[in-house]
Write an enzyme that holds these catalytic residues in place. Structure first.
Site, PDB file in Angstrom:
ATOM      1  N   SER A 144       0.596  -0.985   0.353  1.00  0.00           N
ATOM      2  CA  SER A 144      -0.590  -0.078   0.153  1.00  0.00           C
ATOM      3  C   SER A 144       0.920   1.095  -0.365  1.00  0.00           C
ATOM      4  O   SER A 144       1.891   1.309   0.785  1.00  0.00           O
ATOM      5  CB  SER A 144      -0.712   0.758   1.009  1.00  0.00           C
ATOM      6  N   TYR A 157      -1.681   0.536   9.999  1.00  0.00           N
ATOM      7  CA  TYR A 157      -0.957  -0.067   8.978  1.00  0.00           C
ATOM      8  C   TYR A 157       0.169   0.377   8.440  1.00  0.00           C
ATOM      9  O   TYR A 157       0.784   0.231   7.195  1.00  0.00           O
ATOM     10  CB  TYR A 157      -2.639   0.508   8.283  1.00  0.00           C
ATOM     11  N   LYS A 161       3.044  -2.340   6.259  1.00  0.00           N
ATOM     12  CA  LYS A 161       2.589  -2.493   5.083  1.00  0.00           C
ATOM     13  C   LYS A 161       4.047  -2.422   5.030  1.00  0.00           C
ATOM     14  O   LYS A 161       4.894  -2.917   4.015  1.00  0.00           O
ATOM     15  CB  LYS A 161       2.143  -1.535   4.459  1.00  0.00           C
TER      16      LYS A 161
END
Length: 286
Positions: A144, A157, A161
């Site tokens: 991402s 997050y 990632k």
């Protein structure tokens, strides 16, 4: 049917999602024998039916029900997919929690790490073991834009990632001698069922914030991502490994979008205000 991927088995974890279904269709159109892995059989069946309708000449899509974070389930899915020699594995499972760092619990951080990193590790390990017996193959993980730099209000997050991208690089380095390639695609904002982008699409100010940081000022599509995965999965990229390919409208040339509006929508004003003031959540918010 004949095609560049004819005779190749392909496993897609998270195969019933938007990215998984689009990727399955793209690989199947080039002749791959695709196996989808996911937790819900009805969703997998629906994804397989979608591919069958769109590419009726492609090999029939199969599925394996299981959790990508459970090693035994992944091993079983790899064995199922290896019925046609496994040459491609695409790890799409992921997701993240929106929370300011001051309100981020260790349990949430661990959960997001498991969803994004542990699932990829299991996919890489088991598919690489199968590929090594066939002379090699290609593994593609979905990262991402959050993995490329700071994304405020999505700390867990971003951490997950970023770790995933380093996992891709390390495993690519270790597995290259076995002709097993490991690469990643770094999607930007793409509307899928999992992404739930409705608030961004509906909120004019937030949408402008997001698109302002994209030279190609539009959101992406699942097909944009599937095309990049197909390139990394196939023989056209045979001299690429350990790469992270940004497919996000040029967002990497600028900066992360300001998501404070979305954070307030998801977490509430009180949580965000306390976090920005350097205060921990109230006990009943933890």
């Amino acid at each position: 049917m004949s095609g560049p991927l004819s005779g190749a088995g392909a496993l897609i974890t998270g195969g019933a999602g938007g990215f998984g279904t689009a990727t399955a269709l793209r690989l199947a159109r080039d002749g791959a024998s695709v196996t989808l892995m996911g937790r819900t059989e009805s969703s997998l069946r629906a994804a397989a039916d979608t591919v069958a309708r769109a590419a009726p000449q492609a090999p029939a899509v199969r599925w394996s029900v299981g959790d990508a974070a459970v090693e035994g389930d992944v091993a079983r899915a790899v064995a199922d997919a290896d019925d046609t020699p496994l040459r491609v594995c695409v790890c799409t499972v992921g997701g993240g929690t929106m929370a300011p760092a001051m309100a981020l619990s260790s349990e949430v951080l661990i959960g997001d790490f498991e969803r994004n990193v542990v699932t990829a590790l299991l996919g890489i390990r088991h598919s690489a073991a199968a590929m090594a017996t066939h002379g090699g193959g290609s593994i593609v993980c979905l990262s991402s834009t959050a993995g490329a730099g700071s994304l405020p209000f999505m700390g867990s997050y971003s951490v997950a990632k970023a770790a995933l991208e380093m996992l891709v690089k390390v495993t690519a380095d270790e597995l290259g001698a076995l002709a097993v390639r490991v690469n990643a695609v770094r999607p930007g904002l793409v509307p899928t069922n999992a992404a739930k982008p409705g608030f961004i699409a509906d909120n004019e100010e937030l949408r402008a914030n997001v698109l302002r940081e994209k030279p190609l000022a539009r959101v992406g599509t699942a097909e944009d991502i599937a095309e990049a995965v197909r390139y990394l999965a196939g023989p056209e990229s045979s001299w690429m490994t350990g790469a992270v390919l940004p497919v996000e409208g040029g967002n990497h040339l600028r900066r992360a979008a300001d998501l404070e509006i979305l954070a307030r929508h998801v977490c509430g004003d009180e949580v965000v205000d306390r976090a920005l003031a350097g205060r921990l959540p109230d006990a009943d918010e933890r």
